[in-house]
Motif scaffolding. Structure first.
Motif, PDB file in Angstrom:
ATOM      1  N   SER A  38       0.854  -1.216   0.015  1.00 45.53           N
ATOM      2  CA  SER A  38      -0.084  -0.009  -0.033  1.00 45.53           C
ATOM      3  C   SER A  38       0.886   1.319  -0.210  1.00 45.53           C
ATOM      4  CB  SER A  38      -0.907   0.036   1.256  1.00 45.53           C
ATOM      5  OG  SER A  38      -0.108   0.348   2.298  1.00 45.53           O
ATOM      6  N   TYR A  39       2.046   1.057   0.462  1.00 36.76           N
ATOM      7  CA  TYR A  39       2.952   2.263   0.416  1.00 36.76           C
ATOM      8  C   TYR A  39       4.047   2.219  -1.078  1.00 36.76           C
ATOM      9  CZ  TYR A  39       2.146   3.400   5.299  1.00 36.76           C
ATOM     10  OH  TYR A  39       1.629   3.510   6.626  1.00 36.76           O
ATOM     11  N   GLY A  40       3.620   1.194  -1.760  1.00 36.26           N
ATOM     12  CA  GLY A  40       3.973   1.424  -3.022  1.00 36.26           C
ATOM     13  C   GLY A  40       5.378   0.425  -3.237  1.00 36.26           C
ATOM     14  N   ILE A  41       5.610  -0.381  -2.121  1.00 34.49           N
ATOM     15  CA  ILE A  41       6.930  -1.227  -1.983  1.00 34.49           C
ATOM     16  C   ILE A  41       6.714  -2.607  -2.563  1.00 34.49           C
ATOM     17  CG2 ILE A  41       8.767  -1.884  -0.340  1.00 34.49           C
ATOM     18  CD1 ILE A  41       7.712   0.426   1.255  1.00 34.49           C
TER      19      ILE A  41
ATOM     20  N   THR B 231      -0.910  -6.485 -10.463  1.00 35.97           N
ATOM     21  CA  THR B 231      -1.460  -5.809  -9.399  1.00 35.97           C
ATOM     22  C   THR B 231      -1.223  -6.524  -7.936  1.00 35.97           C
ATOM     23  OG1 THR B 231      -2.554  -4.271 -10.805  1.00 35.97           O
ATOM     24  CG2 THR B 231      -3.087  -4.202  -8.476  1.00 35.97           C
ATOM     25  N   ILE B 232      -0.869  -5.789  -7.049  1.00 40.61           N
ATOM     26  CA  ILE B 232      -0.804  -6.644  -5.573  1.00 40.61           C
ATOM     27  C   ILE B 232      -1.551  -5.298  -4.666  1.00 40.61           C
ATOM     28  CG2 ILE B 232       1.227  -7.971  -6.110  1.00 40.61           C
ATOM     29  CD1 ILE B 232       2.874  -6.171  -4.289  1.00 40.61           C
ATOM     30  N   PHE B 233      -1.498  -4.317  -5.160  1.00 42.58           N
ATOM     31  CA  PHE B 233      -2.441  -3.380  -4.303  1.00 42.58           C
ATOM     32  C   PHE B 233      -2.789  -2.248  -5.223  1.00 42.58           C
ATOM     33  CE2 PHE B 233      -2.539   0.919  -2.564  1.00 42.58           C
ATOM     34  CZ  PHE B 233      -3.571   0.867  -1.512  1.00 42.58           C
ATOM     35  N   LYS B 234      -4.323  -1.968  -4.902  1.00 40.10           N
ATOM     36  CA  LYS B 234      -5.072  -1.114  -5.654  1.00 40.10           C
ATOM     37  C   LYS B 234      -5.976  -0.345  -4.886  1.00 40.10           C
ATOM     38  CE  LYS B 234      -7.111  -0.172 -10.401  1.00 40.10           C
ATOM     39  NZ  LYS B 234      -7.465  -0.897 -11.370  1.00 40.10           N
ATOM     40  N   ARG B 235      -5.946   0.889  -4.758  1.00 38.85           N
ATOM     41  CA  ARG B 235      -6.647   1.644  -4.089  1.00 38.85           C
ATOM     42  C   ARG B 235      -8.282   1.846  -4.358  1.00 38.85           C
ATOM     43  NH1 ARG B 235      -5.317   4.572   0.249  1.00 38.85           N
ATOM     44  NH2 ARG B 235      -3.108   4.716  -0.441  1.00 38.85           N
TER      45      ARG B 235
ATOM     46  N   ILE C 269       4.138  16.979  -1.207  1.00 35.55           N
ATOM     47  CA  ILE C 269       4.704  15.470  -1.539  1.00 35.55           C
ATOM     48  C   ILE C 269       4.106  14.476  -0.426  1.00 35.55           C
ATOM     49  CG2 ILE C 269       6.811  13.765  -1.661  1.00 35.55           C
ATOM     50  CD1 ILE C 269       8.209  16.458  -2.800  1.00 35.55           C
ATOM     51  N   LYS C 270       4.059  14.829   0.872  1.00 36.68           N
ATOM     52  CA  LYS C 270       3.576  13.810   1.880  1.00 36.68           C
ATOM     53  C   LYS C 270       2.439  13.421   1.562  1.00 36.68           C
ATOM     54  CE  LYS C 270       2.470  17.638   5.250  1.00 36.68           C
ATOM     55  NZ  LYS C 270       2.361  18.576   4.192  1.00 36.68           N
ATOM     56  N   ASP C 271       1.346  14.199   0.785  1.00 37.94           N
ATOM     57  CA  ASP C 271       0.011  13.843   0.653  1.00 37.94           C
ATOM     58  C   ASP C 271      -0.419  13.152  -0.543  1.00 37.94           C
ATOM     59  OD1 ASP C 271      -0.786  15.154   3.090  1.00 37.94           O
ATOM     60  OD2 ASP C 271      -0.637  17.420   1.896  1.00 37.94           O
ATOM     61  N   ILE C 272       0.686  12.885  -1.498  1.00 39.28           N
ATOM     62  CA  ILE C 272       0.601  12.057  -2.434  1.00 39.28           C
ATOM     63  C   ILE C 272       0.145  10.684  -2.206  1.00 39.28           C
ATOM     64  CG2 ILE C 272       1.833  10.893  -4.675  1.00 39.28           C
ATOM     65  CD1 ILE C 272       3.643  13.423  -4.596  1.00 39.28           C
ATOM     66  N   GLN C 273      -0.892  10.094  -2.937  1.00 37.75           N
ATOM     67  CA  GLN C 273      -1.458   8.853  -2.602  1.00 37.75           C
ATOM     68  C   GLN C 273      -0.866   7.834  -3.670  1.00 37.75           C
ATOM     69  OE1 GLN C 273      -4.071   8.084  -0.191  1.00 37.75           O
ATOM     70  NE2 GLN C 273      -3.191   9.808   0.659  1.00 37.75           N
ATOM     71  N   VAL C 274      -0.517   6.548  -3.009  1.00 38.31           N
ATOM     72  CA  VAL C 274      -0.380   5.611  -4.038  1.00 38.31           C
ATOM     73  C   VAL C 274      -1.499   4.861  -4.346  1.00 38.31           C
ATOM     74  CG1 VAL C 274       0.447   2.997  -4.088  1.00 38.31           C
ATOM     75  CG2 VAL C 274       1.586   4.900  -2.777  1.00 38.31           C
ATOM     76  N   ILE C 275      -1.733   4.873  -5.814  1.00 39.22           N
ATOM     77  CA  ILE C 275      -3.019   4.240  -6.251  1.00 39.22           C
ATOM     78  C   ILE C 275      -2.983   2.888  -6.672  1.00 39.22           C
ATOM     79  CG2 ILE C 275      -4.798   4.405  -8.336  1.00 39.22           C
ATOM     80  CD1 ILE C 275      -4.516   7.019  -6.381  1.00 39.22           C
ATOM     81  N   GLU C 276      -1.843   2.400  -7.033  1.00 43.08           N
ATOM     82  CA  GLU C 276      -1.588   0.807  -7.450  1.00 43.08           C
ATOM     83  C   GLU C 276      -0.093   0.377  -7.367  1.00 43.08           C
ATOM     84  OE1 GLU C 276      -2.752  -1.927 -11.103  1.00 43.08           O
ATOM     85  OE2 GLU C 276      -3.474   0.250 -11.084  1.00 43.08           O
ATOM     86  N   THR C 277       0.024  -0.689  -6.728  1.00 41.42           N
ATOM     87  CA  THR C 277       1.528  -1.321  -6.900  1.00 41.42           C
ATOM     88  C   THR C 277       1.205  -2.512  -7.713  1.00 41.42           C
ATOM     89  OG1 THR C 277       1.685  -0.254  -4.472  1.00 41.42           O
ATOM     90  CG2 THR C 277       3.183  -2.236  -5.163  1.00 41.42           C
ATOM     91  N   ILE C 278       2.552  -2.656  -8.403  1.00 46.33           N
ATOM     92  CA  ILE C 278       2.564  -3.859  -9.637  1.00 46.33           C
ATOM     93  C   ILE C 278       3.864  -4.499  -9.131  1.00 46.33           C
ATOM     94  CG2 ILE C 278       2.732  -4.211 -12.021  1.00 46.33           C
ATOM     95  CD1 ILE C 278       1.053  -1.055 -11.909  1.00 46.33           C
ATOM     96  N   LYS C 279       3.797  -5.660  -9.074  1.00 49.65           N
ATOM     97  CA  LYS C 279       4.957  -6.735  -9.044  1.00 49.65           C
ATOM     98  C   LYS C 279       4.776  -7.600 -10.187  1.00 49.65           C
ATOM     99  CE  LYS C 279       8.366  -8.745  -7.144  1.00 49.65           C
ATOM    100  NZ  LYS C 279       9.687  -8.256  -7.425  1.00 49.65           N
ATOM    101  N   GLU C 280       6.046  -7.391 -10.626  1.00 47.46           N
ATOM    102  CA  GLU C 280       6.118  -8.333 -12.021  1.00 47.46           C
ATOM    103  C   GLU C 280       4.891  -8.345 -12.978  1.00 47.46           C
ATOM    104  OE1 GLU C 280       8.154 -11.964 -11.212  1.00 47.46           O
ATOM    105  OE2 GLU C 280       9.167 -11.110  -9.371  1.00 47.46           O
ATOM    106  N   GLY C 281       4.353  -7.248 -13.299  1.00 43.88           N
ATOM    107  CA  GLY C 281       3.209  -6.929 -14.120  1.00 43.88           C
ATOM    108  C   GLY C 281       1.931  -7.358 -13.517  1.00 43.88           C
TER     109      GLY C 281
END
Length: 530
Positions: A218-221, A526-530, A512-524
């Motif tokens: 959820s933090y884009g990691i 999606t492992i997180f999506k807001r 910058i601190k208020d930017i939201q992670v919308i989606e995180t993708i691992k090897e193509g």
């Protein structure tokens, strides 16, 4: 065979390569297949390509955690969180409520995290009689945010075999008043015994691992670290890896004191991923924390003209460990907060390299490097050491550092701009569970350097958002020896990507601190999506 292709377009796509922006990215079977103009990429795509319209959002390489304790973060979800407690009463209420809510049986260990007496109204730690009163039938351990000190109640001391006659281990101490234990222990006295506290059940821990993965994502990691693998933990890491439950890459660093035992269990994972886990190298530590006044310094702490804190290892002991890492071609991470601890590491690494005549590139990392001095940077550069700065300390504990070191010295904490000017490759981290693995907050702190009380701390050490972004992507990949597969958007690399709602290189610095992670993708995928 079905081909999995996705075409990302219509947004800011930051590559972190020489050509900073591209129009579109084509992902195929988990890797970045092509980058460039959308129309050109369409010529390369299959007819069933999935179109991903970014709708003006920003696509970046996913964040890489340069240092944290992932298992500790997962385990913290099973503990009492004292982060928002402002006095002893609230600490007691939180522990009592946890016992009642979870129907904790008599004799079961209770662990608390995120304790910080600096944030309490009392400005000190509660004593053992208070701890015994709120948990009279359960062994209780309260861990400081820093991970370097904590509290035990009487039942915990009894279970761990600690009494007033237990000797202080080198590099640590149990605190006593009138010949009685106060409950407080720091450095090796705390660390040695807290590792003996029984773990939660396997079922509970597996659930916690899932929660932790989701939180990091959820933090884009997409790559996380286990910053200190002890022998007791290695069995569980082996279980996790073999259970195929990891959806993010997980890199462990073995306590070098137990390297033989740990490699005996995790040898198949040495410097190579299997089921998303690998053993990246070794770890040791040389001092404590600046906010706890246990960072080993060359100059004394404010108000104590003869107090510099202390180290945890003798020179020969450290040199032997560094020689081992060099001979075995294993990366080593060394925890150093104070400038005296940093100097010990620098000196002993130089000697170890000379005495082993090793040409192995182990990319030694200075973990935290918070009080690394300007005069030490040239040696860091010469030895190809990588400082991994815990720069978010400026915000979270900057006001405490001003009290501990004075404004002038505190302003020189985390020398990002000085390191950049000397061409030193550095990374940034959060040391979770000390704080949340919030990369965007860390970027914001690196750019603004403002404390919780609104004090500007070290303006001359601010860096631009682009350099901060590189530190948690491109540079972090280099730290892991993974620069050929991660860290930038380049053809052939893994499609480890993060979508943000705004471009951190274009918004106002404070935003910058208020930017939201919308989606995180691992090897193509999606492992997180807001």
């Amino acid at each position: 065979m079905t081909v999995n292709e996705k075409l990302y377009f219509n947004g800011d796509i930051i590559t972190l390569e020489d050509d900073l922006y591209v129009e579109a990215v084509l992902v195929k079977d988990g890797k970045i297949s092509k980058i460039g103009k959308k129309d050109d990429l369409l010529q390369c795509a299959c007819k069933d390509v999935e179109f991903i319209d970014l709708q003006g959002k920003t696509l970046i390489p996913s964040f890489i955690d340069a240092h944290s304790h992932f298992f500790g973060y997962a385990n913290s979800t099973l503990q009492v969180n004292l982060d928002e407690a402002i006095n002893f009463q609230e600490i007691g209420d939180k522990i009592t409520n946890f016992i009642q809510k979870n129907n904790i049986e008599e004799g079961v260990w209770i662990s608390c995290n995120n304790f910080d007496y600096n944030a309490l109204e009392e400005k000190t730690y509660p004593k053992i009689d208070f701890l015994d009163k709120i948990a009279p039938k359960n062994p209780l351990v309260v861990s400081n945010k820093s991970g370097h000190n904590g509290l035990f109640n009487s039942l915990a001391f009894k279970e761990l075999g600690i009494d007033v006659n237990t000797p202080d281990p080198e590099g640590g101490k149990f605190f006593k008043e009138n010949g009685q234990l106060t409950g407080y222990a720091e450095e090796n006295a705390y660390i040695e015994y807290v590792q003996k506290v029984p773990m939660a059940s396997t079922e509970d821990i597996i659930k916690a691992i899932g929660k932790a993965q989701d939180a990091y994502a959820s933090y884009g990691i997409t790559t996380v670290q286990e910053g200190m693998v002890v022998s007791l933990l290695s069995d569980f890491l082996l279980y996790i890896a073999n259970s195929n439950i990891l959806k993010i890459d997980y890199v462990g660093y073995a306590d070098i004191r137990e390297s033989e035992s740990i490699l005996g269990k995790l040898g198949d994972y040495k410097k190579q991923y299997k089921n998303h886990f690998k053993l990246g190298g070794y770890k040791t530590f040389l001092d404590g924390s600046p906010q706890g006044r246990t960072a080993w310094m060359r100059t004394p702490y404010e108000g104590e003209p003869d107090y510099y804190a202390y180290g945890t290892q003798k020179d020969e002991e450290l040199k032997s460990k560094l020689e081992q890492a060099l001979k075995e071609d294993m990366q080593i991470l060394v925890h150093c907060n104070g400038d005296r601890a940093c100097q010990q590491y620098i000196d002993m690494y130089r000697i170890a390299k000379e005495e082993t005549a090793s040409t192995n590139d182990i990319r030694p990392v200075i973990i935290h490097a918070q009080l690394l001095g300007e005069d030490q940077l040239d040696e860091v550069k010469e030895l190809n050491m990588i400082p991994s700065f815990f720069v978010a300390h400026v915000y979270h504990w900057g006001d405490i550092h001003i009290k501990n070191f004075g404004m002038q010295r505190a302003s020189k904490i985390s020398l990002l701009k000085s390191a950049e000017d000397k061409g030193i490759t550095f990374t940034l981290h959060q040391d979770a569970p000390v704080i949340e693995p919030n990369m965007l907050e860390t970027i914001w702190v690196a750019v603004t350097r403002t404390t919780k009380n609104g004090v500007s701390l070290g303006e001359e050490e601010r860096i631009e958002p682009l350099e901060a972004l590189k530190a948690v992507t491109k540079n972090a990949a280099y730290q892991y020896f993974e620069e050929d597969t991660k860290g930038t958007i380049r053809e052939g690399k893994l499609a480890d990507l993060t979508i943000l709602d705004k471009n951190p290189l274009k918004v106002d610095y404070e935003a910058i601190k208020d930017i939201q992670v919308i989606e995180t993708i691992k090897e193509g995928e999606t492992i997180f999506k807001r």
